[in-house]
Every structure is written in C-alpha cells, then in structure tokens.
Design a protein around this motif. Sequence first.
Motif: not given
Length: 62
Positions: A22-25, A15-18
């Motif tokens: 959403n920050l990856r572009v 959950r922490r890694r996920a």
Amino acid sequence: MGVPKKRTSKMRRDRRRAANSNLRVAVQVTKCPNCKEPVMPHRACSACGQYKGREVVPQAQG
C-alpha cells in the motif's frame, strides 16, 4: 550473528511482503513540452518522438 532459529512460513513471509504494497504510488505523468501530450518521466514522447528538446525517435509524416 543473527541467524533465524526456525524457518519462516510462507504465510508469514507473504504477509510481511504485502504490508508494503500500500506504500507504492502511481507514476507521475508530465506533459511533453513540444506537443503537450502526457509522457512518463525520462521517456521519449510517443506522439512526437522528442526527449529533452530533440527528436530521438523518428516519427512517420502523413
């Protein structure tokens, strides 16, 4: 020293890694100055084989 008292569960770890996914572009795409084809940055053009104004990948003529 900071040492964990309990083992981190797989669910908590995942959950922490996920949370950062959403920050990856998307990778930016530029145009080749020679042939105007889309090219990823810091890569040789797959259409004409040029990088930084010189031919680095020989292209077949024909």
